[in-house]
Design a protein around this motif. Structure first.
Motif, PDB file in Angstrom:
ATOM      1  N   ARG A 169       0.856  -1.228  -0.459  1.00 15.18           N
ATOM      2  CA  ARG A 169      -0.315   0.474  -0.087  1.00 15.18           C
ATOM      3  C   ARG A 169       0.893   1.329  -0.049  1.00 15.18           C
ATOM      4  NH1 ARG A 169      -5.391  -0.344   3.708  1.00 15.18           N
ATOM      5  NH2 ARG A 169      -5.832  -2.535   3.771  1.00 15.18           N
ATOM      6  N   MET A 170       1.718   1.365   0.561  1.00 11.47           N
ATOM      7  CA  MET A 170       2.746   2.256   0.863  1.00 11.47           C
ATOM      8  C   MET A 170       3.450   2.954  -0.754  1.00 11.47           C
ATOM      9  SD  MET A 170       2.154   2.952   3.829  1.00 11.47           S
ATOM     10  CE  MET A 170       3.678   4.684   4.139  1.00 11.47           C
ATOM     11  N   GLY A 171       3.733   1.850  -1.516  1.00 15.04           N
ATOM     12  CA  GLY A 171       4.141   1.828  -2.599  1.00 15.04           C
ATOM     13  C   GLY A 171       5.654   2.237  -2.379  1.00 15.04           C
ATOM     14  N   ASP A 172       5.370   3.295  -3.352  1.00 11.94           N
ATOM     15  CA  ASP A 172       7.080   3.964  -3.606  1.00 11.94           C
ATOM     16  C   ASP A 172       7.192   5.939  -3.327  1.00 11.94           C
ATOM     17  OD1 ASP A 172       6.630   5.435  -7.286  1.00 11.94           O
ATOM     18  OD2 ASP A 172       4.980   5.461  -5.843  1.00 11.94           O
ATOM     19  N   SER A 173       6.021   5.485  -2.283  1.00  7.51           N
ATOM     20  CA  SER A 173       6.001   6.964  -1.491  1.00  7.51           C
ATOM     21  C   SER A 173       6.763   7.314  -0.806  1.00  7.51           C
ATOM     22  CB  SER A 173       4.286   7.220  -0.696  1.00  7.51           C
ATOM     23  OG  SER A 173       3.947   6.766  -0.080  1.00  7.51           O
ATOM     24  N   ALA A 174       7.274   6.252   0.493  1.00  9.91           N
ATOM     25  CA  ALA A 174       8.297   6.310   1.571  1.00  9.91           C
ATOM     26  C   ALA A 174       9.482   7.195   1.428  1.00  9.91           C
ATOM     27  CB  ALA A 174       8.457   5.501   1.901  1.00  9.91           C
ATOM     28  N   GLU A 175      10.133   8.561   1.767  1.00  7.98           N
ATOM     29  CA  GLU A 175      10.789   8.397   1.510  1.00  7.98           C
ATOM     30  C   GLU A 175      12.058   9.178   2.506  1.00  7.98           C
ATOM     31  OE1 GLU A 175      10.256  11.983  -0.811  1.00  7.98           O
ATOM     32  OE2 GLU A 175       9.565  11.183  -2.464  1.00  7.98           O
ATOM     33  N   GLY A 176      13.065   8.549   3.182  1.00 12.93           N
ATOM     34  CA  GLY A 176      13.813   8.955   4.398  1.00 12.93           C
ATOM     35  C   GLY A 176      13.415  10.109   4.246  1.00 12.93           C
ATOM     36  N   THR A 177      13.507  11.170   5.310  1.00 13.85           N
ATOM     37  CA  THR A 177      13.546  12.336   5.773  1.00 13.85           C
ATOM     38  C   THR A 177      14.114  12.918   7.081  1.00 13.85           C
ATOM     39  OG1 THR A 177      11.566  12.815   7.125  1.00 13.85           O
ATOM     40  CG2 THR A 177      11.837  13.238   5.186  1.00 13.85           C
ATOM     41  N   GLY A 178      14.993  11.581   7.753  1.00 13.87           N
ATOM     42  CA  GLY A 178      15.393  11.779   9.270  1.00 13.87           C
ATOM     43  C   GLY A 178      15.028  11.254  10.452  1.00 13.87           C
ATOM     44  N   THR A 179      15.168  11.507  12.160  1.00 16.60           N
ATOM     45  CA  THR A 179      14.817  11.796  12.970  1.00 16.60           C
ATOM     46  C   THR A 179      14.176  12.657  13.207  1.00 16.60           C
ATOM     47  OG1 THR A 179      16.415  11.240  14.037  1.00 16.60           O
ATOM     48  CG2 THR A 179      15.194   8.932  12.897  1.00 16.60           C
TER      49      THR A 179
ATOM     50  N   THR B  24      -0.581   2.691   5.429  1.00 17.63           N
ATOM     51  CA  THR B  24      -0.846   3.148   4.110  1.00 17.63           C
ATOM     52  C   THR B  24      -0.869   4.795   4.605  1.00 17.63           C
ATOM     53  OG1 THR B  24      -3.561   3.687   5.441  1.00 17.63           O
ATOM     54  CG2 THR B  24      -3.186   1.978   4.491  1.00 17.63           C
ATOM     55  N   ASP B  25      -0.430   5.010   3.386  1.00 16.80           N
ATOM     56  CA  ASP B  25      -0.119   6.449   3.540  1.00 16.80           C
ATOM     57  C   ASP B  25      -0.893   7.799   4.480  1.00 16.80           C
ATOM     58  OD1 ASP B  25       2.615   6.206   1.597  1.00 16.80           O
ATOM     59  OD2 ASP B  25       0.751   6.534  -0.070  1.00 16.80           O
ATOM     60  N   ALA B  26      -2.141   7.306   4.275  1.00 19.77           N
ATOM     61  CA  ALA B  26      -2.741   8.294   5.054  1.00 19.77           C
ATOM     62  C   ALA B  26      -3.141   8.187   6.304  1.00 19.77           C
ATOM     63  CB  ALA B  26      -4.911   7.441   4.845  1.00 19.77           C
ATOM     64  N   GLN B  27      -2.583   6.501   7.301  1.00 16.17           N
ATOM     65  CA  GLN B  27      -2.285   6.605   8.215  1.00 16.17           C
ATOM     66  C   GLN B  27      -1.307   7.026   8.576  1.00 16.17           C
ATOM     67  OE1 GLN B  27      -2.217   2.318   9.380  1.00 16.17           O
ATOM     68  NE2 GLN B  27      -4.246   2.413   9.031  1.00 16.17           N
TER      69      GLN B  27
ATOM     70  N   PHE C  87      -9.695   9.682   5.953  1.00 14.72           N
ATOM     71  CA  PHE C  87      -9.809   7.755   5.533  1.00 14.72           C
ATOM     72  C   PHE C  87     -10.101   7.236   4.464  1.00 14.72           C
ATOM     73  CE2 PHE C  87      -7.374   8.843   9.614  1.00 14.72           C
ATOM     74  CZ  PHE C  87      -6.187   8.220   9.389  1.00 14.72           C
ATOM     75  N   THR C  88     -10.329   6.423   3.945  1.00 12.38           N
ATOM     76  CA  THR C  88     -11.262   6.022   2.978  1.00 12.38           C
ATOM     77  C   THR C  88     -11.381   4.154   2.512  1.00 12.38           C
ATOM     78  OG1 THR C  88      -9.426   5.348   1.232  1.00 12.38           O
ATOM     79  CG2 THR C  88     -11.148   7.512   0.857  1.00 12.38           C
ATOM     80  N   SER C  89     -12.187   3.459   2.643  1.00  9.33           N
ATOM     81  CA  SER C  89     -12.194   2.011   2.771  1.00  9.33           C
ATOM     82  C   SER C  89     -10.830   1.755   1.997  1.00  9.33           C
ATOM     83  CB  SER C  89     -13.784   1.688   1.566  1.00  9.33           C
ATOM     84  OG  SER C  89     -13.156   1.751   0.378  1.00  9.33           O
ATOM     85  N   LYS C  90     -10.038   2.086   1.433  1.00  4.79           N
ATOM     86  CA  LYS C  90      -8.743   1.511   0.960  1.00  4.79           C
ATOM     87  C   LYS C  90      -7.759   1.712   2.272  1.00  4.79           C
ATOM     88  CE  LYS C  90      -9.167   3.870  -3.908  1.00  4.79           C
ATOM     89  NZ  LYS C  90      -8.985   4.551  -4.804  1.00  4.79           N
ATOM     90  N   ASP C  91      -7.988   2.242   3.327  1.00  4.05           N
ATOM     91  CA  ASP C  91      -7.058   1.939   4.832  1.00  4.05           C
ATOM     92  C   ASP C  91      -7.799   1.451   5.319  1.00  4.05           C
ATOM     93  OD1 ASP C  91      -5.621   5.195   3.319  1.00  4.05           O
ATOM     94  OD2 ASP C  91      -7.330   5.722   3.597  1.00  4.05           O
ATOM     95  N   VAL C  92      -7.844   0.508   5.401  1.00  6.27           N
ATOM     96  CA  VAL C  92      -9.332  -0.409   5.771  1.00  6.27           C
ATOM     97  C   VAL C  92      -7.999  -1.193   6.356  1.00  6.27           C
ATOM     98  CG1 VAL C  92     -10.880  -2.372   6.599  1.00  6.27           C
ATOM     99  CG2 VAL C  92     -11.451  -0.174   5.469  1.00  6.27           C
ATOM    100  N   VAL C  93      -7.803  -1.916   7.615  1.00  2.69           N
ATOM    101  CA  VAL C  93      -6.492  -2.874   8.102  1.00  2.69           C
ATOM    102  C   VAL C  93      -7.221  -3.823   8.905  1.00  2.69           C
ATOM    103  CG1 VAL C  93      -4.793  -0.988   7.805  1.00  2.69           C
ATOM    104  CG2 VAL C  93      -5.537  -1.012  10.051  1.00  2.69           C
TER     105      VAL C  93
END
Length: 298
Positions: free
Chosen positions: A51-61, A88-91, A268-274
């Motif tokens: 779900r997270m796909g390629d949207s995760a980009e590190g920006t430190g801590t 998910t990205d929304a979470q 959130f939408t139904s796509k974020d249901v975990v």
């Protein structure tokens, strides 16, 4: 993801078009990195990585003892019993806003982790010493049942309505510690009506099922916010149990408070249901039926 994965010995070959192949390789690398760090990989973790796909980009801590934020493209909330990761990205955006804003709203269907993640952040900030207490509340609105018919005193009558909050706490803290903290009033779980007249300072406050708060109750609750506190409001606009003709305080707050600095709204939408995959399909079916019903009325 539209790819085939072929295994030969300890090597995997990903077959598919260029973009899909690259995304699948990244998901596999994330899962391998998870295993190498000593974590488990369960079905939900695989689903979350996809779900997270390629949207995760590190920006430190940020705030080392608080939250590992965007380290290696992930967000982690550390509690005494487990480490929580948005799936998910929304979470992910929601958890980030909980740390960055003093007042945050999480709005969407059941099963999207709104309350669960809010309680996780509350526990994290409490054990990190950033707040002195946790206050969890929800309206004790009857959804077809009658409180008066339940046995016991007032606490016994409302406890079943508070049970989801107890469940979340017990996921993050040892049960004996939860009991001790409740006895010491470091953790309070109470119906919304019990909040009147209080000023909640140095606390992490969560209002769950906020769609069942009236406009006056919502105003009362929001104005309890004191110095050093954070407040999270969660709700599902499609599950209002208020009497017919009574306006939901969540909808009013959403209309009135948008645009105010330091107040965030996350949707959130139904796509974020975990939860179980069928839950998302059930929500989509009901939403489609509602849209048809509204179209006929129009």
């Amino acid at each position: 993801m539209g790819v085939h994965i072929l295994r030969r010995g300890n090597q995997l070959a990903i077959v598919g078009d260029g973009e899909a192949r690259g995304q699948a390789a990244m998901v596999l690398q994330q899962l391998y990195a998870r295993l190498e760090s000593g974590k488990q990989v369960e079905a939900g973790d695989v689903d979350g990585a996809i779900r997270m796909g390629d949207s995760a980009e590190g920006t430190g801590t940020r705030d080392g003892d608080q939250m590992e934020l965007f380290k290696g493209g992930t967000v982690e909330i550390k509690t005494r019993k487990k480490t929580i990761e948005p799936r998910t990205d929304a979470q992910k955006a929601y958890v980030t806003s909980l740390f960055e804003n003093e007042l945050a709203f999480g709005i969407g269907p059941a099963g999207t982790g709104k309350t669960y993640l809010a309680v996780a952040v509350a526990v994290n900030m409490f054990i990190g010493g950033h707040v002195d207490r946790i206050i969890l509340s929800r309206p004790a609105v009857e959804a077809g049942e009658k409180l008066g018919y339940l046995p016991g005193d007032m606490k016994d009558k409302v406890d079943p309505y508070m049970q989801p909050l107890y469940d979340a706490l017990n996921d993050f803290l040892p049960s004996k510690q939860v009991t001790k903290l409740i006895e010491e009033k470091k953790i309070e779980i109470a119906p919304l009506a019990f909040m009147r007249g209080r000023t909640l300072a140095n606390a992490f406050v969560v209002l769950d099922e906020a769609q069942n708060a009236t406009t006056m109750q919502m105003k009362m609750f929001l104005t309890r916010l004191g110095e050093g506190s954070r407040m999270v409001i969660t709700g599902d606009r499609s599950q209002v149990d208020l009497p017919r003709g009574v306006q939901s305080g969540l909808r009013d707050a959403e209309n009135l408070l948008k645009g105010i600095n330091k107040i965030s709204f996350n949707y959130f939408t139904s796509k974020d249901v975990v939860r179980h995959p069928l839950v998302a399909k059930i929500i989509e079916a009901y939403d489609a039926a509602d849209m048809k019903s509204q179209a006929k009325k129009a």
